[in-house]
Motif scaffolding. Structure first.
Motif, PDB file in Angstrom:
ATOM      1  N   LEU A 114       0.821  -1.197   0.000  1.00  0.00           N
ATOM      2  CA  LEU A 114       0.000   0.000   0.000  1.00  0.00           C
ATOM      3  C   LEU A 114       0.862   1.257   0.000  1.00  0.00           C
ATOM      4  O   LEU A 114       1.856   1.336   0.727  1.00  0.00           O
ATOM      5  N   ASP A 118      -3.676   5.422  -1.459  1.00  0.00           N
ATOM      6  CA  ASP A 118      -4.282   4.342  -2.234  1.00  0.00           C
ATOM      7  C   ASP A 118      -5.751   4.163  -1.866  1.00  0.00           C
ATOM      8  O   ASP A 118      -6.159   4.384  -0.712  1.00  0.00           O
ATOM      9  N   SER A 119      -6.545   3.750  -2.840  1.00  0.00           N
ATOM     10  CA  SER A 119      -7.942   3.405  -2.636  1.00  0.00           C
ATOM     11  C   SER A 119      -8.056   1.883  -2.680  1.00  0.00           C
ATOM     12  O   SER A 119      -7.655   1.271  -3.673  1.00  0.00           O
ATOM     13  N   VAL A 120      -8.590   1.277  -1.617  1.00  0.00           N
ATOM     14  CA  VAL A 120      -8.474  -0.171  -1.444  1.00  0.00           C
ATOM     15  C   VAL A 120      -9.835  -0.865  -1.384  1.00  0.00           C
ATOM     16  O   VAL A 120     -10.739  -0.447  -0.659  1.00  0.00           O
ATOM     17  N   GLN A 143      -4.415   3.702   7.129  1.00  0.00           N
ATOM     18  CA  GLN A 143      -5.222   4.913   7.014  1.00  0.00           C
ATOM     19  C   GLN A 143      -4.534   6.070   7.729  1.00  0.00           C
ATOM     20  O   GLN A 143      -4.578   7.211   7.275  1.00  0.00           O
ATOM     21  N   ARG A 146      -0.480   6.269   5.889  1.00  0.00           N
ATOM     22  CA  ARG A 146      -0.359   6.676   4.481  1.00  0.00           C
ATOM     23  C   ARG A 146      -1.662   7.182   3.876  1.00  0.00           C
ATOM     24  O   ARG A 146      -1.781   7.278   2.656  1.00  0.00           O
ATOM     25  N   VAL A 148      -4.467   5.836   3.434  1.00  0.00           N
ATOM     26  CA  VAL A 148      -5.151   4.867   2.575  1.00  0.00           C
ATOM     27  C   VAL A 148      -6.659   4.967   2.803  1.00  0.00           C
ATOM     28  O   VAL A 148      -7.117   5.169   3.933  1.00  0.00           O
TER      29      VAL A 148
END
Length: 442
Positions: A114, A118-120, A143, A146, A148
């Motif tokens: 990740l 980023d979109s997870v 989250q 980084r 996320v």
């Protein structure tokens, strides 16, 4: 920043079935990852990734073809490649998780996949044992580390069809397996953290951000109660943000209105048919803000100063408390029964602090030099109110000194220690509350 679909591959010999998510479904497949990839990854780009975490056992049995000794039994790799997705497909090796050390290895491996923002999407269908919990911990950790963003958690509920033996006896067309969207549970965890942050620190920023990310799309596409709920939450987040901004920037004249609007927004949310677990969290906010009546800037000024103290906003608490005390003494001297809009004339307000300073220095009223807009008659009443009991002028003078010490960052001859500010503030709050109670009972 990229979109990433993370999934874990197991070792079982999966049976062909039709997985469906709402109205979306795929042709008969052995792997739930095929269906989820078709639903979510068709419009992705070469910058995005489908990441499949595989153990040595799942590599041999289900990633590669014919892993269970059956000819023409395609593994997940070939099945995903056959979809011709525009994104990259990557297997990532992980251990089985049979020891604490191996679990930490899995944790670090997932984290390393990740990047910032980023979109997870997360599939936990075949994440055995502790892996679903571990995956959620990883995402919460990332989250923070980084930024996320989790956009979905999915679980293919194959077991609703029955045991493996029972499913084998079923016609393939009858094997319809729902994919559960568990995203709301992760969002509930985010809301719990955001509300706790507000309750503990008086910070509504995370709630504000959650609404922008999650409720606004529902407002645009939702209908019925879902849309009503999203609108109510959006309004509440705005009212919470306005309330905390009024506190942190010491907007004394706006606090009552912000508190009243917040209380109404909380009531509207209660009536909007919220997800049940969210209701008791909002009840905590309502209880925490119950001290504001929304009708008196004097009473709400006291509540605001105590709110700031409780949330460690010491400098704001001193500013609001002193200005509230000034308003109270000035209103009283003017025989004003309307406490909603205290006098904001600068020179008139200066009489209160000026009189307290002279009294603290054992000076006489005659030494007070009137400025434009200042009334001798009002000054004399202020002087009388502050002089007896002497705690009035002593506390007013102390508030002035403490506020100056804070505003000038302790750049003076005798700066106060940080702990002393809190102690003196507690005493000043109790003093002013007692003075106001005594006045109201006269």
């Amino acid at each position: 920043m990229a979109r990433k679909f993370l999934s874990f591959l197991g070792t079982n010999n999966y049976l062909a079935c039709t997985y469906f998510l709402g109205r979306q479904e795929s042709p008969k497949v052995r792997f739930v990852q095929e269906t989820l990839a078709q639903i979510h990854c068709r419009e992705w780009s070469s910058e995005d990734h489908v990441v499949i975490f595989i153990t040595q056992g799942s590599l041999q049995r289900n990633w590669d073809d014919n892993g269970h000794g059956e000819e023409k039994c395609h593994g997940l790799r070939q099945c995903l490649e056959a979809l011709h997705l525009p994104c990259r497909i990557r297997p990532v090796s992980i251990p089985d998780g049979k020891s604490e050390e191996e679990i930490w290895t899995i944790f670090n491996t997932v984290c390393n996949e990740l990047a910032d923002n980023d979109s997870v999407l997360l599939d936990i269908t075949h994440a055995l044992r502790s892996l679903p919990m571990l995956a959620m911990v990883v995402l919460q950790y990332m989250q923070v580390l980084r930024k996320v963003h989790l956009t979905g958690i999915y679980y293919g509920a194959f077991e609703v069809l029955g045991t493996i033996g029972q499913v084998k006896e079923m016609a393939v067309d009858d094997r319809r397996v729902p994919i559960f969207d568990l995203t709301a549970f992760a969002q509930l965890a985010d809301w719990s953290i955001a509300i706790d942050r507000f309750l503990a620190a008086g910070n509504a920023e995370m709630i504000h951000e959650l609404v922008k990310m999650k409720s606004i799309p529902v407002i645009k596409t939702g209908t019925g109660n879902t849309k009503q709920e999203a609108m109510a939450i959006k309004k509440l987040a705005k009212r919470l943000y306005d309330f905390t901004q009024a506190m942190t920037t010491c907007r004394g004249r706006a606090i009552s209105q912000c508190a009243s609007s917040l209380d109404k927004a909380l009531d509207d949310c209660t009536q909007a048919g919220l997800v049940p677990p969210l209701v008791p969290l909002l009840d905590k906010i309502k209880k925490r803000t119950a001290g504001f009546n929304g009708t008196s800037e004097i009473s709400d000024g006291i509540s605001a100063a105590r709110w700031c103290l409780d949330h460690n906003l010491i400098q704001q608490a001193y500013t609001i408390l002193q200005e509230t005390a000034v308003s109270f003494f000035l209103n009283t001297a003017n025989n004003s029964t309307e406490a909603k809009h205290p006098c904001v004339n600068t020179n008139s307000r200066a009489m209160v602090c000026g009189a307290a300073t002279l009294l603290a220095k054992k000076k006489d009223l005659s030494e007070f030099q009137l400025l434009d807009g200042q009334s001798r008659a009002v000054l004399e009443k202020i002087w009388s109110l502050l002089k007896t009991p002497k705690e009035n002028y002593q506390n007013m003078d102390k508030l002035e000194q403490r506020r100056n010490d804070l505003n000038h960052a302790g750049m003076n001859k005798c700066p106060l220690s940080a702990d002393k500010f809190r102690q003196d503030l507690e005493q000043a709050l109790l003093w002013l509350e007692q003075v106001i109670r005594h006045h109201n009972h006269e």
